[in-house]
Write a protein that holds these residues in place. Structure first.
Motif, PDB file in Angstrom:
ATOM      1  N   MET A 263       8.062   0.799  -6.483  1.00 33.68           N
ATOM      2  CA  MET A 263       6.928   1.597  -6.950  1.00 33.68           C
ATOM      3  C   MET A 263       5.878   0.755  -7.664  1.00 33.68           C
ATOM      4  SD  MET A 263       8.304   5.434  -7.825  1.00 33.68           S
ATOM      5  CE  MET A 263       9.951   5.066  -8.383  1.00 33.68           C
ATOM      6  N   GLY A 264       6.053  -0.564  -7.605  1.00 32.62           N
ATOM      7  CA  GLY A 264       4.971  -1.465  -8.003  1.00 32.62           C
ATOM      8  C   GLY A 264       4.049  -1.769  -6.832  1.00 32.62           C
ATOM      9  N   LYS A 265       4.432  -1.271  -5.642  1.00 33.01           N
ATOM     10  CA  LYS A 265       3.614  -1.487  -4.450  1.00 33.01           C
ATOM     11  C   LYS A 265       2.232  -0.864  -4.644  1.00 33.01           C
ATOM     12  CE  LYS A 265       5.637  -0.249  -0.573  1.00 33.01           C
ATOM     13  NZ  LYS A 265       5.270  -1.274   0.428  1.00 33.01           N
ATOM     14  N   GLY A 266       1.199  -1.624  -4.242  1.00 30.52           N
ATOM     15  CA  GLY A 266      -0.161  -1.116  -4.316  1.00 30.52           C
ATOM     16  C   GLY A 266      -0.915  -1.531  -5.552  1.00 30.52           C
ATOM     17  N   VAL A 267      -0.213  -1.977  -6.613  1.00 27.22           N
ATOM     18  CA  VAL A 267      -0.941  -2.503  -7.781  1.00 27.22           C
ATOM     19  C   VAL A 267      -1.815  -3.660  -7.309  1.00 27.22           C
ATOM     20  CG1 VAL A 267      -0.678  -3.679 -10.003  1.00 27.22           C
ATOM     21  CG2 VAL A 267       0.775  -1.724  -9.440  1.00 27.22           C
ATOM     22  N   VAL A 268      -1.226  -4.561  -6.535  1.00 25.22           N
ATOM     23  CA  VAL A 268      -1.969  -5.501  -5.700  1.00 25.22           C
ATOM     24  C   VAL A 268      -1.675  -5.054  -4.265  1.00 25.22           C
ATOM     25  CG1 VAL A 268      -2.406  -7.916  -5.119  1.00 25.22           C
ATOM     26  CG2 VAL A 268      -1.553  -7.310  -7.399  1.00 25.22           C
ATOM     27  N   PRO A 269      -2.672  -4.962  -3.398  1.00 17.68           N
ATOM     28  CA  PRO A 269      -2.448  -4.393  -2.068  1.00 17.68           C
ATOM     29  C   PRO A 269      -1.311  -5.068  -1.298  1.00 17.68           C
ATOM     30  CG  PRO A 269      -4.793  -4.651  -2.477  1.00 17.68           C
ATOM     31  CD  PRO A 269      -4.096  -5.317  -3.622  1.00 17.68           C
ATOM     32  N   ASP A 270      -0.500  -4.242  -0.643  1.00 17.34           N
ATOM     33  CA  ASP A 270       0.565  -4.781   0.214  1.00 17.34           C
ATOM     34  C   ASP A 270      -0.005  -5.660   1.319  1.00 17.34           C
ATOM     35  OD1 ASP A 270       2.633  -3.634  -1.153  1.00 17.34           O
ATOM     36  OD2 ASP A 270       2.916  -1.953   0.225  1.00 17.34           O
ATOM     37  N   GLU A 271      -1.221  -5.365   1.743  1.00 16.79           N
ATOM     38  CA  GLU A 271      -1.832  -6.123   2.828  1.00 16.79           C
ATOM     39  C   GLU A 271      -2.462  -7.429   2.356  1.00 16.79           C
ATOM     40  OE1 GLU A 271      -2.890  -2.938   6.277  1.00 16.79           O
ATOM     41  OE2 GLU A 271      -4.367  -3.112   4.668  1.00 16.79           O
ATOM     42  N   SER A 272      -2.379  -7.722   1.075  1.00 20.36           N
ATOM     43  CA  SER A 272      -2.879  -8.996   0.565  1.00 20.36           C
ATOM     44  C   SER A 272      -2.081 -10.146   1.180  1.00 20.36           C
ATOM     45  CB  SER A 272      -2.742  -9.045  -0.962  1.00 20.36           C
ATOM     46  OG  SER A 272      -2.909 -10.374  -1.445  1.00 20.36           O
ATOM     47  N   PRO A 273      -2.736 -11.221   1.574  1.00 16.71           N
ATOM     48  CA  PRO A 273      -2.004 -12.388   2.106  1.00 16.71           C
ATOM     49  C   PRO A 273      -1.128 -13.053   1.055  1.00 16.71           C
ATOM     50  CG  PRO A 273      -4.332 -12.902   1.776  1.00 16.71           C
ATOM     51  CD  PRO A 273      -4.201 -11.421   1.571  1.00 16.71           C
ATOM     52  N   LEU A 274      -1.286 -12.665  -0.215  1.00 12.29           N
ATOM     53  CA  LEU A 274      -0.488 -13.252  -1.289  1.00 12.29           C
ATOM     54  C   LEU A 274       0.815 -12.501  -1.524  1.00 12.29           C
ATOM     55  CD1 LEU A 274      -3.427 -13.885  -3.797  1.00 12.29           C
ATOM     56  CD2 LEU A 274      -2.449 -15.486  -2.146  1.00 12.29           C
ATOM     57  N   GLY A 422       9.300  -1.753   3.568  1.00 13.97           N
ATOM     58  CA  GLY A 422       8.630  -2.948   4.072  1.00 13.97           C
ATOM     59  C   GLY A 422       7.579  -2.669   5.126  1.00 13.97           C
ATOM     60  N   LEU A 423       7.654  -1.515   5.786  1.00 14.59           N
ATOM     61  CA  LEU A 423       6.756  -1.237   6.905  1.00 14.59           C
ATOM     62  C   LEU A 423       5.687  -0.194   6.596  1.00 14.59           C
ATOM     63  CD1 LEU A 423       9.410  -1.283   9.760  1.00 14.59           C
ATOM     64  CD2 LEU A 423       7.611  -2.949   9.373  1.00 14.59           C
ATOM     65  N   LEU A 424       5.943   0.668   5.609  1.00 15.93           N
ATOM     66  CA  LEU A 424       4.936   1.650   5.200  1.00 15.93           C
ATOM     67  C   LEU A 424       4.200   1.076   3.994  1.00 15.93           C
ATOM     68  CD1 LEU A 424       7.053   4.915   5.530  1.00 15.93           C
ATOM     69  CD2 LEU A 424       5.469   3.906   7.193  1.00 15.93           C
ATOM     70  N   LEU A 425       2.944   0.722   4.192  1.00 22.93           N
ATOM     71  CA  LEU A 425       2.217  -0.095   3.216  1.00 22.93           C
ATOM     72  C   LEU A 425       1.414   0.748   2.240  1.00 22.93           C
ATOM     73  CD1 LEU A 425       0.942  -2.883   5.648  1.00 22.93           C
ATOM     74  CD2 LEU A 425       3.092  -2.786   4.365  1.00 22.93           C
ATOM     75  N   ASN A 426       1.279   0.210   1.030  1.00 21.79           N
ATOM     76  CA  ASN A 426       0.453   0.830  -0.011  1.00 21.79           C
ATOM     77  C   ASN A 426      -0.563  -0.186  -0.500  1.00 21.79           C
ATOM     78  OD1 ASN A 426       3.496   2.037  -0.615  1.00 21.79           O
ATOM     79  ND2 ASN A 426       1.889   3.568  -0.685  1.00 21.79           N
ATOM     80  N   ASN A 427      -1.814   0.185  -0.449  1.00 24.52           N
ATOM     81  CA  ASN A 427      -2.876  -0.694  -0.938  1.00 24.52           C
ATOM     82  C   ASN A 427      -3.516  -0.184  -2.222  1.00 24.52           C
ATOM     83  OD1 ASN A 427      -2.675  -2.658   1.129  1.00 24.52           O
ATOM     84  ND2 ASN A 427      -3.750  -1.286   2.530  1.00 24.52           N
ATOM     85  N   GLU A 428      -3.017   0.942  -2.715  1.00 24.41           N
ATOM     86  CA  GLU A 428      -3.506   1.489  -3.976  1.00 24.41           C
ATOM     87  C   GLU A 428      -2.321   1.752  -4.888  1.00 24.41           C
ATOM     88  OE1 GLU A 428      -6.438   4.619  -3.756  1.00 24.41           O
ATOM     89  OE2 GLU A 428      -6.820   4.155  -1.643  1.00 24.41           O
ATOM     90  N   PRO A 429      -2.514   1.631  -6.206  1.00 27.21           N
ATOM     91  CA  PRO A 429      -1.403   1.846  -7.139  1.00 27.21           C
ATOM     92  C   PRO A 429      -1.022   3.313  -7.229  1.00 27.21           C
ATOM     93  CG  PRO A 429      -3.463   1.540  -8.336  1.00 27.21           C
ATOM     94  CD  PRO A 429      -3.772   1.282  -6.896  1.00 27.21           C
ATOM     95  N   ARG A 430       0.233   3.565  -7.625  1.00 24.08           N
ATOM     96  CA  ARG A 430       0.761   4.918  -7.810  1.00 24.08           C
ATOM     97  C   ARG A 430       0.668   5.731  -6.519  1.00 24.08           C
ATOM     98  NH1 ARG A 430      -2.127   3.060 -11.739  1.00 24.08           N
ATOM     99  NH2 ARG A 430      -4.037   4.037 -10.974  1.00 24.08           N
ATOM    100  N   HIS A 431       0.792   5.029  -5.391  1.00 22.13           N
ATOM    101  CA  HIS A 431       0.743   5.700  -4.101  1.00 22.13           C
ATOM    102  C   HIS A 431       2.090   5.633  -3.369  1.00 22.13           C
ATOM    103  CE1 HIS A 431      -3.430   6.347  -4.708  1.00 22.13           C
ATOM    104  NE2 HIS A 431      -3.663   6.686  -3.454  1.00 22.13           N
ATOM    105  N   ARG A 432       3.128   5.222  -4.093  1.00 20.30           N
ATOM    106  CA  ARG A 432       4.478   5.311  -3.538  1.00 20.30           C
ATOM    107  C   ARG A 432       5.397   5.930  -4.580  1.00 20.30           C
ATOM    108  NH1 ARG A 432       8.141   3.330   0.337  1.00 20.30           N
ATOM    109  NH2 ARG A 432      10.260   3.319  -0.478  1.00 20.30           N
ATOM    110  N   LEU A 433       6.091   6.979  -4.184  1.00 17.07           N
ATOM    111  CA  LEU A 433       7.067   7.661  -5.028  1.00 17.07           C
ATOM    112  C   LEU A 433       8.380   7.694  -4.267  1.00 17.07           C
ATOM    113  CD1 LEU A 433       4.832  10.741  -5.993  1.00 17.07           C
ATOM    114  CD2 LEU A 433       5.106   8.632  -7.294  1.00 17.07           C
ATOM    115  N   ASP A 434       9.435   7.115  -4.872  1.00 19.61           N
ATOM    116  CA  ASP A 434      10.712   7.134  -4.161  1.00 19.61           C
ATOM    117  C   ASP A 434      11.873   7.382  -5.118  1.00 19.61           C
ATOM    118  OD1 ASP A 434      11.453   4.677  -5.302  1.00 19.61           O
ATOM    119  OD2 ASP A 434      10.903   3.502  -3.548  1.00 19.61           O
ATOM    120  N   ALA A 435      13.094   7.118  -4.642  1.00 14.64           N
ATOM    121  CA  ALA A 435      14.295   7.459  -5.415  1.00 14.64           C
ATOM    122  C   ALA A 435      14.371   6.718  -6.740  1.00 14.64           C
ATOM    123  CB  ALA A 435      15.552   7.181  -4.588  1.00 14.64           C
TER     124      ALA A 435
END
Length: 593
Positions: A263-274, A422-435
């Motif tokens: 759930m830290g995904k998207g704070v920096v975009p998943d699509e970032s080359p970094l 790993g395959l469903l990407l988030n480029n914005e913060p607080r855009h993934r909610l999981d277990a």
């Protein structure tokens, strides 16, 4: 019945107005509670009504709070904590006494472990019935203390505002968590002189962020600038802290590879080359300095210990909770601070040092990129395999290609959640909610309802995509009725493998069950084969989608995205034995202590 409800609601609204006009008038506990929540900035309530909180829910609506009636208290609790994470202000879960609150306990524990702000309010046995076998009598305050930061029963109607303020404040400040307020039926109906009720009990306002010790910022900058293999780990604490701008600047300037927690995904975009999520194992194992921003070194990060990390790795740990520092390892630099001011200060120091890694020439980057390319070969081969029955990778590649890129993704299940991460990407913060940290199954529909309510009020064009394993969907699947009732356009995608972790096709399951007693022969991980979950939409006169091929998935999602006033169920049948890429290390690594 409808007109009686309107009359009740009209009475509540007129009562609020007349109370403001006539300060000498009495005001009951229901209305004191409702007004107190409103004045503390609470917006959303999720719950199930019954004795003694029916009038409470009407008072909430009359006060201007948004009330969403759910089908299970546990799901209501999940929704309330998710809205707290999305808004930064606790959502309320309203429950009845006894079993109602007991059903909330799972949600309360999840919020407390997940560090999300939540306020649970439950009616309870009338005080004059306690100790003599009252209806649904239970030690509610005592039972809630284990799962909350603050648990209280206000001693009188006049003191309700004071305890509401404290509950909201404690739930949302420091390390966020749960507060519980117990409201006996006698307290809800008791009246007090409105002139003596401090409805305007102070609102402390947002707490000023804790700034880091400058000397610790200097030490962190010095350590990173001398590192050969630095790594940044971004946790959901950074997302909750709204630190995305500061962290993006830090990462973009320094070119340090980063790894988000789920759930830290998207704070920096998943699509970032970094982003080096696809080389996660290698990054953790080989890093010599790790900057840990708002994440805990618990099981999800393998406790920061060998064999998942180098024995001599140095950790710069930044956390709002000082008790978390040095918890599972001794950090080289332990910083008690909000993430945002620390990231801003550190970025400035590294700019002054002119520290920046170059992915095109740096050996650390070359190592990670080689691993990323190798792992990508396996994923691409699986994702491009369209043979029926489908595998997880081909499903998620198709889903990712067809949902809006700014979707809020809710996900739960075993392989469904892990592979989808790993395959469903988030480029914005607080855009993934999981277990989350507690690994709780059944959170998906409740989280999705909260996200859809947030979207309706703040981003009406944004979509919520709820990706469920068939086992996970079974926990809270009837919340589909809640979505229909409130016209929430959640796209529910069920990745159906007939089981928990893995299942069996119809013929195999039938054969297995033919051996002896069915309760002994049926594998514990097996579920019924090819269950038609999409047909649940027919209960509401709507149509769901059954998919077996990539083309059917594409068509179903494209149709679902156009629906703006109701949910959709897309039931995707996959190979029951489909699994994830073989792992170098198991996800769960036992502590060596």
């Amino acid at each position: 019945m409808f007109f009686r409800y309107l009359a009740q609601l009209s009475f509540r609204r007129s009562f609020h107005v007349s109370t403001k006009l006539n300060q000498a008038m009495g005001i009951d506990g229901n209305n004191i509670l409702a007004e107190s929540l409103k004045k503390q900035g609470v917006e959303y309530v999720f719950g199930i009504v019954g004795i003694p909180v029916i009038e409470t829910s009407l008072a909430f609506q009359a006060a201007g709070l948004k009330y969403v009636g759910m089908r299970n208290e546990q799901a209501a609790c999940y929704a309330a904590q998710a809205i707290g994470y999305l808004t930064g202000k606790p959502g309320v879960c309203l429950a009845v006494s006894g079993p109602g609150l007991l059903h909330c306990i799972g949600g309360m524990a999840n919020a407390q472990v997940n560090c999300w702000p939540l306020l649970v309010i439950a009616g309870s046995c009338p005080e004059d019935h306690e100790g003599i076998g009252g209806f649904q009598e239970w030690l509610q305050v005592e039972s809630s203390r284990l799962y909350s930061k603050y648990a209280v029963r206000p001693p009188s109607p006049r003191l309700i505002p004071q305890h509401v303020e404290k509950a909201v404040r404690l739930a949302s400040t420091g390390r966020p968590g749960v507060a519980y307020i117990d409201m006996p039926g006698t307290l809800l109906m008791a009246e007090a002189d409105s002139e003596k009720v401090p409805l305007d009990y102070y609102n402390a306002g947002p707490t000023k962020p804790a700034h880091p010790d400058p000397s610790l910022v200097d030490r962190a900058a010095e350590l990173l600038s001398k590192a050969e293999r630095p790594l940044v780990i971004v946790g959901k604490g950074a997302a909750y802290a709204r630190a995305e701008e500061a962290i993006r600047k830090l990462v973009d300037y320094t070119k340090i590879p980063f790894l988000p927690t789920p759930m830290g995904k998207g704070v920096v975009p998943d699509e970032s080359p970094l982003c080096v999520s696809s080389a996660r194992t290698q990054a953790l194992l080989k890093a010599d300095v790790i900057l840990l921003l708002g994440a805990r070194l618990n099981w999800m990060l393998h406790f920061g210990q060998p064999p998942r990390y180098a024995p001599d790795v140095k950790v710069i740990q930044v956390d709002i909770c000082p008790e978390e520092l040095n918890n599972s390892i001794k950090s080289e630099v332990a910083v008690h601070s909000d993430i945002k001011p620390f990231a801003e200060a550190l970025a400035q120091k590294l700019v002054e040092k002119k520290f920046s890694l170059q992915p095109t020439s740096n050996n650390w980057w070359k190592t990670l990129q080689e691993k990323q390319m190798k792992n990508a070969e396996f994923v691409e081969a699986q994702a491009n395999d369209k043979s029926v029955p489908l595998n997880y990778y081909s499903v998620f590649k198709t889903v990712q290609a067809n949902i809006p890129k700014d979707s809020i993704i809710v996900s739960e299940g075993a392989n469904t959640m892990d592979i989808g991460r790993g395959l469903l990407l988030n480029n914005e913060p607080r855009h993934r909610l999981d277990a989350g940290t507690f690994g709780t199954m059944g959170v998906g529909p409740g989280f999705a309802i909260a996200a859809a309510m947030w979207c309706r009020d703040h981003a009406p064009n944004k979509r919520v995509v709820c990706v469920e394993g068939d086992s996970a969907f079974g926990f809270s699947g009837m919340e589909i009725e809640t979505m229909v009732r409130y016209k929430l356009p959640v796209i529910i995608i069920i990745v159906n493998n007939n089981g928990i972790y893995s299942g069996f096709d119809k013929d195999t399951l039938k054969e297995i069950q033919s051996y002896g007693d069915i309760a002994q022969s049926t594998p514990p991980t097996a579920l019924s084969s090819e269950v038609r979950y999409e047909k649940m939409m027919e209960m509401f006169g709507e149509t769901g989608y059954l998919c077996r091929t990539v083309e059917e998935i594409e068509s179903a999602i494209q149709k679902a995205v156009k629906i703006v006033d109701k949910p959709t169920i897309i039931n995707i049948l996959i190979n029951p034995q489909s699994n994830r890429k073989p792992q170098t290390f198991n996800w769960l690594t036992e502590s060596k202590l």
